[in-house]
Design an enzyme around this catalytic site. Structure first.
Site, PDB file in Angstrom:
ATOM      1  N   HIS A 313       1.069   4.207   6.400  1.00  0.00           N
ATOM      2  CA  HIS A 313       0.893   5.762   6.421  1.00  0.00           C
ATOM      3  C   HIS A 313       1.594   6.680   6.187  1.00  0.00           C
ATOM      4  O   HIS A 313       2.880   6.558   6.301  1.00  0.00           O
ATOM      5  CB  HIS A 313      -0.376   7.026   7.223  1.00  0.00           C
ATOM      6  N   ASP A 371      -9.249   4.046   7.715  1.00  0.00           N
ATOM      7  CA  ASP A 371      -9.588   3.599   6.682  1.00  0.00           C
ATOM      8  C   ASP A 371      -9.897   1.657   7.632  1.00  0.00           C
ATOM      9  O   ASP A 371     -10.835   1.250   6.600  1.00  0.00           O
ATOM     10  CB  ASP A 371      -9.372   3.464   5.280  1.00  0.00           C
TER      11      ASP A 371
HETATM   12  C1  SDX Z   1      -5.439   7.831   3.627  1.00  0.00           C
HETATM   13  O1  SDX Z   1      -2.298  11.514   3.299  1.00  0.00           O
HETATM   14  C2  SDX Z   1      -3.453  11.624   4.613  1.00  0.00           C
HETATM   15  O2  SDX Z   1      -3.394  12.401   5.437  1.00  0.00           O
HETATM   16  C3  SDX Z   1      -4.526  10.282   3.810  1.00  0.00           C
HETATM   17  C4  SDX Z   1      -5.606  10.215   4.820  1.00  0.00           C
HETATM   18  C5  SDX Z   1      -6.362  11.205   4.723  1.00  0.00           C
HETATM   19  O3  SDX Z   1      -7.940  11.328   5.783  1.00  0.00           O
HETATM   20  O4  SDX Z   1      -6.393  12.075   3.913  1.00  0.00           O
HETATM   21  O5  SDX Z   1      -5.168   9.875   5.807  1.00  0.00           O
HETATM   22  C6  SDX Z   1      -6.209   9.395   4.672  1.00  0.00           C
HETATM   23  O6  SDX Z   1      -5.607   8.080   2.434  1.00  0.00           O
HETATM   24  C7  SDX Z   1      -5.655   6.901   4.505  1.00  0.00           C
HETATM   25  C8  SDX Z   1      -4.285   5.952   4.485  1.00  0.00           C
HETATM   26  C9  SDX Z   1      -5.579   5.173   3.039  1.00  0.00           C
HETATM   27  N1  SDX Z   1      -4.242   4.452   2.039  1.00  0.00           N
HETATM   28  C10 SDX Z   1      -4.446   2.601   2.620  1.00  0.00           C
HETATM   29  O7  SDX Z   1      -5.134   2.262   3.518  1.00  0.00           O
HETATM   30  C11 SDX Z   1      -3.758   2.165   1.121  1.00  0.00           C
HETATM   31  C12 SDX Z   1      -2.993   1.253   1.242  1.00  0.00           C
HETATM   32  N2  SDX Z   1      -1.626   1.952   2.180  1.00  0.00           N
HETATM   33  C13 SDX Z   1      -0.469   1.882   1.499  1.00  0.00           C
HETATM   34  O8  SDX Z   1      -0.873   1.881   0.630  1.00  0.00           O
HETATM   35  C14 SDX Z   1       0.706   3.093   1.923  1.00  0.00           C
HETATM   36  O9  SDX Z   1       0.685   2.934   3.093  1.00  0.00           O
HETATM   37  C15 SDX Z   1       0.060   4.405   1.580  1.00  0.00           C
HETATM   38  C16 SDX Z   1      -0.672   4.883   0.730  1.00  0.00           C
HETATM   39  C17 SDX Z   1      -0.907   4.976   2.345  1.00  0.00           C
HETATM   40  C18 SDX Z   1       1.692   5.198   2.157  1.00  0.00           C
HETATM   41  O10 SDX Z   1       1.800   4.810   1.009  1.00  0.00           O
HETATM   42  P1  SDX Z   1       3.846   6.014   1.528  1.00  0.00           P
HETATM   43  O11 SDX Z   1       3.808   6.531   2.617  1.00  0.00           O
HETATM   44  O12 SDX Z   1       4.345   6.117  -0.239  1.00  0.00           O
HETATM   45  O13 SDX Z   1       4.261   4.685   1.652  1.00  0.00           O
HETATM   46  P2  SDX Z   1       5.844   3.853   0.715  1.00  0.00           P
HETATM   47  O14 SDX Z   1       4.155   2.640  -0.348  1.00  0.00           O
HETATM   48  O15 SDX Z   1       6.858   4.043   0.420  1.00  0.00           O
HETATM   49  O16 SDX Z   1       5.566   1.963   1.861  1.00  0.00           O
HETATM   50  C19 SDX Z   1       6.456   1.630   2.878  1.00  0.00           C
HETATM   51  C20 SDX Z   1       6.694   0.761   2.856  1.00  0.00           C
HETATM   52  C21 SDX Z   1       7.088   0.301   1.667  1.00  0.00           C
HETATM   53  O17 SDX Z   1       7.581  -0.769   1.398  1.00  0.00           O
HETATM   54  P3  SDX Z   1       9.438  -1.523   1.119  1.00  0.00           P
HETATM   55  O18 SDX Z   1       9.433  -0.312  -0.332  1.00  0.00           O
HETATM   56  O19 SDX Z   1      10.081  -0.140   2.330  1.00  0.00           O
HETATM   57  O20 SDX Z   1       9.927  -2.712   0.982  1.00  0.00           O
HETATM   58  O21 SDX Z   1       6.124   0.208   3.506  1.00  0.00           O
HETATM   59  C22 SDX Z   1       4.981  -0.663   2.610  1.00  0.00           C
HETATM   60  C23 SDX Z   1       5.717  -0.229   0.998  1.00  0.00           C
HETATM   61  O22 SDX Z   1       5.521  -1.544   0.288  1.00  0.00           O
HETATM   62  N3  SDX Z   1       3.438  -0.411   2.493  1.00  0.00           N
HETATM   63  C24 SDX Z   1       2.892  -1.438   2.901  1.00  0.00           C
HETATM   64  C25 SDX Z   1       1.319  -1.113   3.078  1.00  0.00           C
HETATM   65  N4  SDX Z   1       2.019   0.129   3.059  1.00  0.00           N
HETATM   66  C26 SDX Z   1       3.591   0.231   2.941  1.00  0.00           C
HETATM   67  N5  SDX Z   1       2.219  -3.430   2.758  1.00  0.00           N
HETATM   68  C27 SDX Z   1       1.987  -4.152   2.803  1.00  0.00           C
HETATM   69  N6  SDX Z   1       1.066  -3.253   2.356  1.00  0.00           N
HETATM   70  C28 SDX Z   1      -0.300  -1.693   3.300  1.00  0.00           C
HETATM   71  N7  SDX Z   1      -0.560  -1.295   3.542  1.00  0.00           N
END
Ligand code: SDX
Length: 436
Positions: A313, A371
């Site tokens: 998140h 989720d």
């Molecule tokens: C919702 O904003 C809100 O409040 C949203 C929400 C709401 O109520 O409105 O809470 C609802 O959208 C919840 C989130 C649902 N999405 C997912 O579950 C999809 C999987 N999650 C990711 O796509 C990600 O965690 C996000 C999009 C939710 C957040 O992305 P960020 O803040 O841009 O973080 P990032 O992608 O920069 O991640 C930081 C690191 C990265 O690795 P490095 O580049 O540092 O090596 O963490 C890794 C990412 O690759 N990472 C994950 C991951 N989420 C982040 N690796 C594996 N699996 C994951 N799920």
């Protein structure tokens, strides 16, 4: 917002004059540096794609402390609202700023119930879609189409128009989502039954048919009501920011909410509940719990492009409080339905256990979000996977509308118009076709 004693000074190593900027404090949470005059004073923009360090507005509706894993709606902790209140009380709280007393709750619920039907013409929009159209494609169309029916209340600068539009959208979303479902299964649409609760009416419109009596299960009704509460609002997330930006042009509330529906659909946002359940089913097909290790290796391999959906998140760097409550609801519903051995629920808990002990997730502070479990409980209720995000949109509509009305109600608001760092071609002249 309150001016802080502190000020921010921006100085430049090239000798350009320093710039002083005021700092403002909220009631809780981080202070903000007011950069509104920065471009006029320096000729420079700030640069923050993804808005990781940018406050787009001031708001009094929802507060998240990502480090503590705390979520407050108008100051009330989500754990208390989800266990002591229902969705109608939560809607009143988000819209008007406080929990209703019994008579105000009865009056608000009655007003919502009086708007649950949609215009009979709405059903003809569905006929244009294929039966297998994604429900979010249908919802994006239907919500936008609502603006064609309410010319009497599309002036968002009129507080009465804003209020009746809020009621209409909250009241009609369940009817529209149920219509999208009935259309996909070729069953007749069920009209709302206003003696039922908000969640009960949705279950009725989804699963009742004209041929058989249908009794709403109190357990499923309560579980769905809690799912709505948990999804109701969440600060300036992507879809809420979309609604605010769209509404800032003065467009009507139905169009602004339709923009929010479209944004929520994405798998990085509200579409994650559908993606998460599909991920669990894929692992189950590969062999279930015995294949979790192999799957996790893929997730940790950057080149795989595989993410653990329902994890991570932008704001929560601790356990999403909604995920905990959703897991509890999952247990209750599966227990009640005699599905406590549901393989996907066991698989999800195993995935969570492994992730929370794995350095890759721990170092990146990745925890289950709202989720991760919501799909399992919706599936147990009988809601098809493709409809999960539409249910999220149904619940989030009150948050979108509350945030939109808060923005429009602020006399200082302006149309949102971000700038850019331009990295394209400098000015050049067109050559005649023969010369190119
Ligand atoms: C919702 O904003 C809100 O409040 C949203 C929400 C709401 O109520 O409105 O809470 C609802 O959208 C919840 C989130 C649902 N999405 C997912 O579950 C999809 C999987 N999650 C990711 O796509 C990600 O965690 C996000 C999009 C939710 C957040 O992305 P960020 O803040 O841009 O973080 P990032 O992608 O920069 O991640 C930081 C690191 C990265 O690795 P490095 O580049 O540092 O090596 O963490 C890794 C990412 O690759 N990472 C994950 C991951 N989420 C982040 N690796 C594996 N699996 C994951 N799920």
């Amino acid at each position: 917002m309150k001016l802080a004693d502190n000020k921010a000074t921006l100085s430049f190593s090239n000798g350009s004059p320093s710039v002083e900027m005021p700092v403002y404090q909220g009631s809780i949470g981080p202070d903000v540096i007011d950069i509104r005059k920065l471009y006029a004073q320096t000729g420079m923009f700030t640069y923050d794609p993804g808005f990781l360090s940018t406050a787009s507005c001031q708001s009094a509706i929802t507060f998240i402390d990502g480090d503590k894993g705390e979520l407050l709606y108008r100051g009330y902790p989500i754990e208390q609202l989800a266990t002591q209140c229902d969705f109608m009380e939560t809607c009143h709280l988000l819209l008007y700023g406080d929990l209703p007393n019994a008579s105000k709750k009865a009056e608000f619920s009655k007003t919502v119930r009086m708007h649950t039907m949609v215009n009979e013409q709405m059903q003809f929009f569905l006929r244009g879609f294929r039966r297998d159209a994604h429900p979010m494609a249908i919802m994006t169309g239907l919500v936008g189409a609502l603006s064609a029916f309410y010319h009497d209340s599309t002036d968002i600068n009129n507080p009465e128009h804003r209020d009746i539009s809020a009621i209409r959208l909250i009241a009609k979303m369940p009817t529209l989502v149920a219509m999208a479902y009935k259309y996909s299964v070729g069953q007749p649409f069920m009209y709302p039954k206003n003696e039922l609760s908000y969640a009960g009416n949705f279950l009725h419109m989804m699963f009742a048919t004209p041929c058989e009596p249908y009794t709403v299960s109190p357990v499923l009704e309560r579980a769905l009501d809690r799912i709505f509460i948990l999804h109701a609002d969440h600060e300036q997330n992507a879809s809420t920011s979309t609604v605010r930006l769209c509404g800032s042009s003065g467009t009507n509330p139905f169009a602004a909410i339709a923009a929010g529906v479209a944004c929520l659909w994405g798998p990085a946002h509200g579409g994650a509940n559908e993606a998460c359940l599909n991920m669990l089913e894929d692992i189950q097909k590969m062999g279930g719990v015995s294949k979790v290790g192999e799957f996790m290796e893929k997730v940790k391999d950057k080149n795989s492009g595989v993410k653990l959906m329902g994890f991570g998140h932008r704001v929560y760097k601790n356990y999403d409080p909604r995920a905990k409550l959703m897991q509890e609801t999952c247990k209750e519903v599966l227990q009640e339905l005699g599905l406590e051995n549901d393989p996907l629920f066991k698989l999800a808990m195993q995935l969570e256990k492994i992730a929370l002990e794995d350095e890759y997730f721990v170092s990146r502070k990745l925890y289950p979000n709202v989720d991760f479990y919501s799909g399992i409980v919706q599936r147990a209720i009988g809601i098809p996977v493709g409809l999960f995000t539409a249910v999220f949109a149904l619940a989030r509509t009150v948050g979108w509308i509350a945030q939109l009305n808060e923005m429009i109600g602020d006399p200082e608001y302006k149309i949102g118009r971000p700038r850019q760092l331009f990295t394209g071609s400098e000015r050049r002249d067109v050559k005649p076709l023969a010369g190119r």
